[in-house]
Design a protein around this motif. Sequence first.
Motif, PDB file in Angstrom:
ATOM      1  N   GLY A  84       1.874  -3.891   1.499  1.00 25.44           N
ATOM      2  CA  GLY A  84       1.081  -4.899   0.803  1.00 25.44           C
ATOM      3  C   GLY A  84       1.035  -4.663  -0.694  1.00 25.44           C
ATOM      4  O   GLY A  84       1.124  -5.597  -1.495  1.00 25.44           O
ATOM      5  N   ILE A  85       0.916  -3.387  -1.090  1.00 21.70           N
ATOM      6  CA  ILE A  85       0.923  -3.052  -2.517  1.00 21.70           C
ATOM      7  C   ILE A  85       2.279  -3.376  -3.115  1.00 21.70           C
ATOM      8  O   ILE A  85       2.378  -4.000  -4.174  1.00 21.70           O
ATOM      9  N   ARG A  86       3.331  -2.958  -2.434  1.00 21.63           N
ATOM     10  CA  ARG A  86       4.703  -3.172  -2.939  1.00 21.63           C
ATOM     11  C   ARG A  86       5.032  -4.652  -3.082  1.00 21.63           C
ATOM     12  O   ARG A  86       5.706  -5.061  -4.028  1.00 21.63           O
ATOM     13  N   GLN A  87       4.577  -5.458  -2.126  1.00 20.78           N
ATOM     14  CA  GLN A  87       4.871  -6.895  -2.153  1.00 20.78           C
ATOM     15  C   GLN A  87       3.915  -7.677  -3.048  1.00 20.78           C
ATOM     16  O   GLN A  87       4.072  -8.873  -3.214  1.00 20.78           O
ATOM     17  N   GLY A  88       2.904  -6.999  -3.579  1.00 20.64           N
ATOM     18  CA  GLY A  88       1.953  -7.679  -4.448  1.00 20.64           C
ATOM     19  C   GLY A  88       0.908  -8.485  -3.712  1.00 20.64           C
ATOM     20  O   GLY A  88       0.194  -9.276  -4.329  1.00 20.64           O
ATOM     21  N   VAL A  89       0.804  -8.309  -2.404  1.00 23.76           N
ATOM     22  CA  VAL A  89      -0.188  -9.035  -1.619  1.00 23.76           C
ATOM     23  C   VAL A  89      -1.591  -8.513  -1.930  1.00 23.76           C
ATOM     24  O   VAL A  89      -2.553  -9.268  -1.953  1.00 23.76           O
ATOM     25  N   VAL A  90      -1.685  -7.202  -2.165  1.00 20.67           N
ATOM     26  CA  VAL A  90      -2.951  -6.570  -2.525  1.00 20.67           C
ATOM     27  C   VAL A  90      -2.748  -5.795  -3.822  1.00 20.67           C
ATOM     28  O   VAL A  90      -1.626  -5.436  -4.175  1.00 20.67           O
ATOM     29  N   GLY A  91      -3.849  -5.533  -4.494  1.00 22.84           N
ATOM     30  CA  GLY A  91      -3.779  -4.829  -5.761  1.00 22.84           C
ATOM     31  C   GLY A  91      -3.907  -3.322  -5.602  1.00 22.84           C
ATOM     32  O   GLY A  91      -3.969  -2.795  -4.484  1.00 22.84           O
ATOM     33  N   PRO A  92      -3.986  -2.629  -6.716  1.00 24.35           N
ATOM     34  CA  PRO A  92      -4.061  -1.169  -6.700  1.00 24.35           C
ATOM     35  C   PRO A  92      -5.334  -0.628  -6.053  1.00 24.35           C
ATOM     36  O   PRO A  92      -5.399   0.553  -5.717  1.00 24.35           O
ATOM     37  N   GLY A  93      -6.318  -1.471  -5.856  1.00 29.40           N
ATOM     38  CA  GLY A  93      -7.529  -1.052  -5.158  1.00 29.40           C
ATOM     39  C   GLY A  93      -7.276  -0.683  -3.711  1.00 29.40           C
ATOM     40  O   GLY A  93      -8.155  -0.145  -3.038  1.00 29.40           O
ATOM     41  N   MET A  94      -6.071  -0.948  -3.226  1.00 26.93           N
ATOM     42  CA  MET A  94      -5.701  -0.589  -1.854  1.00 26.93           C
ATOM     43  C   MET A  94      -5.341   0.889  -1.737  1.00 26.93           C
ATOM     44  O   MET A  94      -5.341   1.447  -0.643  1.00 26.93           O
ATOM     45  N   TRP A  95      -5.053   1.572  -2.855  1.00 29.18           N
ATOM     46  CA  TRP A  95      -4.634   2.967  -2.802  1.00 29.18           C
ATOM     47  C   TRP A  95      -5.642   3.889  -2.100  1.00 29.18           C
ATOM     48  O   TRP A  95      -5.229   4.757  -1.328  1.00 29.18           O
ATOM     49  N   PRO A  96      -6.955   3.736  -2.308  1.00 26.43           N
ATOM     50  CA  PRO A  96      -7.877   4.595  -1.552  1.00 26.43           C
ATOM     51  C   PRO A  96      -7.739   4.431  -0.036  1.00 26.43           C
ATOM     52  O   PRO A  96      -7.839   5.407   0.717  1.00 26.43           O
ATOM     53  N   ALA A  97      -7.476   3.207   0.415  1.00 26.73           N
ATOM     54  CA  ALA A  97      -7.269   2.991   1.852  1.00 26.73           C
ATOM     55  C   ALA A  97      -6.010   3.703   2.321  1.00 26.73           C
ATOM     56  O   ALA A  97      -5.991   4.304   3.404  1.00 26.73           O
ATOM     57  N   VAL A  98      -4.963   3.661   1.510  1.00 31.38           N
ATOM     58  CA  VAL A  98      -3.723   4.370   1.855  1.00 31.38           C
ATOM     59  C   VAL A  98      -4.007   5.862   2.015  1.00 31.38           C
ATOM     60  O   VAL A  98      -3.555   6.498   2.972  1.00 31.38           O
ATOM     61  N   VAL A  99      -4.771   6.404   1.099  1.00 35.04           N
ATOM     62  CA  VAL A  99      -5.097   7.840   1.142  1.00 35.04           C
ATOM     63  C   VAL A  99      -5.894   8.176   2.396  1.00 35.04           C
ATOM     64  O   VAL A  99      -5.565   9.113   3.135  1.00 35.04           O
ATOM     65  N   VAL A 100      -6.947   7.411   2.673  1.00 32.84           N
ATOM     66  CA  VAL A 100      -7.792   7.687   3.843  1.00 32.84           C
ATOM     67  C   VAL A 100      -7.008   7.510   5.135  1.00 32.84           C
ATOM     68  O   VAL A 100      -7.078   8.358   6.033  1.00 32.84           O
ATOM     69  N   GLU A 101      -6.247   6.437   5.241  1.00 23.34           N
ATOM     70  CA  GLU A 101      -5.449   6.205   6.452  1.00 23.34           C
ATOM     71  C   GLU A 101      -4.428   7.317   6.654  1.00 23.34           C
ATOM     72  O   GLU A 101      -4.229   7.797   7.775  1.00 23.34           O
ATOM     73  N   SER A 102      -3.805   7.752   5.573  1.00 24.22           N
ATOM     74  CA  SER A 102      -2.834   8.845   5.654  1.00 24.22           C
ATOM     75  C   SER A 102      -3.509  10.158   6.053  1.00 24.22           C
ATOM     76  O   SER A 102      -2.969  10.924   6.864  1.00 24.22           O
ATOM     77  N   LEU A 103      -4.686  10.426   5.480  1.00 29.35           N
ATOM     78  CA  LEU A 103      -5.419  11.640   5.843  1.00 29.35           C
ATOM     79  C   LEU A 103      -5.828  11.635   7.311  1.00 29.35           C
ATOM     80  O   LEU A 103      -5.748  12.663   7.991  1.00 29.35           O
ATOM     81  N   LEU A 104      -6.276  10.484   7.798  1.00 30.12           N
ATOM     82  CA  LEU A 104      -6.641  10.394   9.217  1.00 30.12           C
ATOM     83  C   LEU A 104      -5.425  10.664  10.103  1.00 30.12           C
ATOM     84  O   LEU A 104      -5.517  11.415  11.089  1.00 30.12           O
ATOM     85  N   ALA A 105      -4.298  10.073   9.757  1.00 29.57           N
ATOM     86  CA  ALA A 105      -3.084  10.273  10.551  1.00 29.57           C
ATOM     87  C   ALA A 105      -2.639  11.728  10.496  1.00 29.57           C
ATOM     88  O   ALA A 105      -2.347  12.342  11.534  1.00 29.57           O
ATOM     89  N   ALA A 106      -2.607  12.289   9.302  1.00 30.33           N
ATOM     90  CA  ALA A 106      -2.144  13.674   9.150  1.00 30.33           C
ATOM     91  C   ALA A 106      -3.079  14.666   9.837  1.00 30.33           C
ATOM     92  O   ALA A 106      -2.622  15.599  10.509  1.00 30.33           O
ATOM     93  N   SER A 107      -4.381  14.461   9.701  1.00 24.49           N
ATOM     94  CA  SER A 107      -5.303  15.403  10.340  1.00 24.49           C
ATOM     95  C   SER A 107      -5.251  15.278  11.857  1.00 24.49           C
ATOM     96  O   SER A 107      -5.342  16.288  12.564  1.00 24.49           O
TER      97      SER A 107
END
Length: 120
Positions: A84-107
């Motif tokens: 979504g960020i890459r395609q411009g569908v969402v703005g940079p405010g999506m980065w915290p969600a990417v971090v949290v989702e990635s942390l949940l998956a990794a943990s």
Amino acid sequence: MSASLALVLGCLLVFLTRVVLRAWGAADPSALAVYAIRRYGVLFFGYALILWSMRNLGPSRARTGLLGGVAVVGAFMAALSLLGIRQGVVGPGMWPAVVVESLLAASALHFSWIGRPIGS
């Protein structure tokens, strides 16, 4: 920690929906967008409860299966958020969600392999 992350994200998505959507780039979110994000947020309450309930469990097939599910969902959500960020569908405010989702998956992956307590 994972349970806390899921709980915080759920609260943000359910109770501060319009703030989150504006951070993601939706200046005037539609009623449908607000509804969909709140439904998405409720899932994180379920993840928080699952992770908190499992925090002291030792290794088992059930634990591995549940953590595998959390890892798959987190990884795919992070990937969709990045898309979504890459395609411009969402703005940079999506980065915290990417971090949290990635942390949940990794943990979830990490703790399914080493069998130590999770969620707390």
